[in-house]
Design an enzyme around this catalytic site. Structure first.
Site, PDB file in Angstrom:
ATOM      1  CE  LYS A 109       0.154  -0.284   5.130  1.00  0.00           C
ATOM      2  NZ  LYS A 109      -1.056  -1.073   6.236  1.00  0.00           N
ATOM      3  NE  ARG A 167      -6.379   0.023  11.608  1.00  0.00           N
ATOM      4  CZ  ARG A 167      -5.102  -0.099  10.882  1.00  0.00           C
ATOM      5  NH1 ARG A 167      -4.414   0.882  10.682  1.00  0.00           N
ATOM      6  NH2 ARG A 167      -4.571  -1.641  10.820  1.00  0.00           N
ATOM      7  CG  HIS A 208      -3.960  -4.458  13.032  1.00  0.00           C
ATOM      8  ND1 HIS A 208      -2.979  -4.916  12.153  1.00  0.00           N
ATOM      9  CD2 HIS A 208      -3.609  -2.793  13.070  1.00  0.00           C
ATOM     10  CE1 HIS A 208      -1.511  -3.437  12.115  1.00  0.00           C
ATOM     11  NE2 HIS A 208      -2.161  -2.892  12.335  1.00  0.00           N
ATOM     12  NE  ARG A 236      -2.919  -7.956   8.675  1.00  0.00           N
ATOM     13  CZ  ARG A 236      -3.322  -8.548  10.033  1.00  0.00           C
ATOM     14  NH1 ARG A 236      -4.179  -8.600   9.936  1.00  0.00           N
ATOM     15  NH2 ARG A 236      -3.239  -7.354  10.939  1.00  0.00           N
ATOM     16  CE1 TYR A 276      10.913  31.944   0.973  1.00  0.00           C
ATOM     17  CE2 TYR A 276      11.762  29.726   0.868  1.00  0.00           C
ATOM     18  CZ  TYR A 276      11.117  30.868  -0.064  1.00  0.00           C
ATOM     19  OH  TYR A 276      11.075  30.860  -1.159  1.00  0.00           O
ATOM     20  CB  CYS A 297      13.206  26.222   0.257  1.00  0.00           C
ATOM     21  SG  CYS A 297      14.491  27.663   0.930  1.00  0.00           S
ATOM     22  CG  MET A 298       7.838  23.559  -2.425  1.00  0.00           C
ATOM     23  SD  MET A 298       6.708  24.239  -3.632  1.00  0.00           S
ATOM     24  CE  MET A 298       5.631  25.252  -2.444  1.00  0.00           C
ATOM     25  CG  ASP A 299      11.075  23.654  -5.632  1.00  0.00           C
ATOM     26  OD1 ASP A 299       9.798  22.702  -5.661  1.00  0.00           O
ATOM     27  OD2 ASP A 299      10.069  25.178  -5.467  1.00  0.00           O
TER      28      ASP A 299
END
Ligand SMILES: *Cc1c(COP(=O)(O)O)cnc(C)c1O
Length: 373
Positions: free
Chosen positions: A34, A127, A155, A218, A262, A309-311
């Site tokens: 998953k 859950r 689980h 699992r 920043y 930063c983002m990039d």
């Protein structure tokens, strides 16, 4: 190359699942793929697992994940671990995906011929799952319906924590009772009984189910090379499958008193070599690592300076330069993996982020190409 990349070592993956299979046999083994195989790339990982011959089943969370694997030609049985709602049942039948029945509302059961189901029992995690005292009743209804009841599952909430052994034991006892009640109610043994995740496999095997071919284990995180928790006993050794790299794109010297990034949160206390690395939170490299984490360049630990930063992210290369090297644009920084004598794991990144290895690799974004070796 001026962008970041993740390297996924399928040989290590195969060795990991071979070690897990050896430990769990004669039980059968499901590997969770998953969330894009915990960030490693679902299709490539699933194909490698299928080819290994060590894995009996794959686990997904969403129907789209299952369909992606089927479209890629993956033939192993697939179990959807999360809840399947009635409107998704036709797709489950069409694509041959086993589903968990997690609640006692069963008014959708007509027209479900061919659907293979596992009954999920909530033994304490709260859950998903039916209450243990309702399990026999739900199983009887399933048995009388067109679906094929193949398994029963629960689980464990605290299997990774030796300090919570009693809680885990109580869950397993409730599960055993529910399994017995179900088998009495339907008058036969179920083909599959399962409760162990990676932590159950590592710490509780022997009391997680019948221990024979009817028990399914699992496993997820262990297949990718990480322990479920810091205290989980290391009864099987697996190695990290994924490494993560990003190139330096600029190197420059700043003076004492100058600040980086920043918010100008980091100030040089002496002349400092700053490297800008082409990775950021847009790639899933968490901003929580700002002024806290480090990367490896040419075997040296280089602290992250200023905010991620983002990039892009800035690191302190002063020690690399002092060692006589000349770090330059295009050189690679290691975000997860080894360089010289040093190593950074997803557990290290997780500690800077205040999370667990699972989240670190899951968060590596779509923008980061996965290369398979
Ligand atoms: C993801 C998942 C697992 C695997 O968990 P790990 O801790 O990664 O081994 C097992 N069971 C269920 C129901 C899951 O959703």
């Amino acid at each position: 190359m001026s962008s970041t990349r993740a390297e996924v070592d399928l040989g290590v993956l195969r060795a990991n699942v071979a070690a897990l299979a050896e430990r769990v046999r004669p039980r059968s083994l499901l590997v969770a793929v998953k969330a894009n195989a915990y960030g490693h790339g679902a299709v490539e990982v699933a194909r490698a697992l299928e080819a290994s011959g060590d894995v009996d089943r794959l686990g997904v969370a969403t129907m789209a994940e299952a369909i992606e694997l089927r479209k890629a030609g993956v033939n192993l049985p697939i179990l959807r671990l999360s809840v399947t709602l009635p409107d998704e049942v036709p797709a489950a039948i069409e694509h041959d995906v086993e589903v968990m029945i997690a609640d006692s509302e069963l008014d959708w059961l007509s027209g479900t011929a061919g659907l293979r189901v596992h009954l999920k029992v909530d033994t304490g995690m709260h859950r998903i799952g039916v209450r243990p005292q309702d399990a026999a009743d739900v199983a009887r209804k399933l048995e009388e319906s067109p679906v094929e009841l193949v398994g029963i599952a629960t689980h464990l909430a605290t299997a990774d924590d030796p300090g919570a052994d009693e809680r885990t034991g109580a869950q397993l006892a409730r599960f055993q009772e529910a399994v017995s009640a179900v088998e009495v109610a339907i008058g036969r043994q179920l083909d599959l009984v399962h409760s162990a995740n990676s932590a159950g496999l590592m710490a509780h095997l022997g009391r997680t189910g019948p221990g024979d071919g009817r028990e399914l284990v699992r496993a997820g995180i262990m297949a990718y090379g990480y322990r479920p928790g810091p205290e989980t006993p290391g009864t099987v050794r697996t190695r990290p499958v994924l490494s993560w790299y990003a190139p330096l794109v600029q190197v420059k010297r700043i003076e004492a008193g100058e600040r980086v990034g920043y918010g100008a949160t980091w100030e040089a206390s002496e002349p400092t070599w700053i490297g800008t690395v082409a990775v950021g939170y847009g790639d899933g490299y968490s901003r929580q690592a700002s002024n806290r984490g480090h990367m490896l360049v040419a075997g040296h630990r280089c602290p992250i300076v200023g905010r991620v930063c983002m990039d892009q992210t800035m690191i302190d290369l002063t020690e690399v330069v002092a060692s006589g090297l000349n770090p330059s644009p295009g050189d690679e920084a290691v975000l997860i993996g080894s360089s010289g004598q040093n190593r950074i794991t997803a557990d290290d990144l997780a500690s800077w982020m205040g999370t667990i290895s699972y989240e670190v690799t899951c968060l590596i974004s779509h923008r980061v190409p996965r290369q398979y070796v």
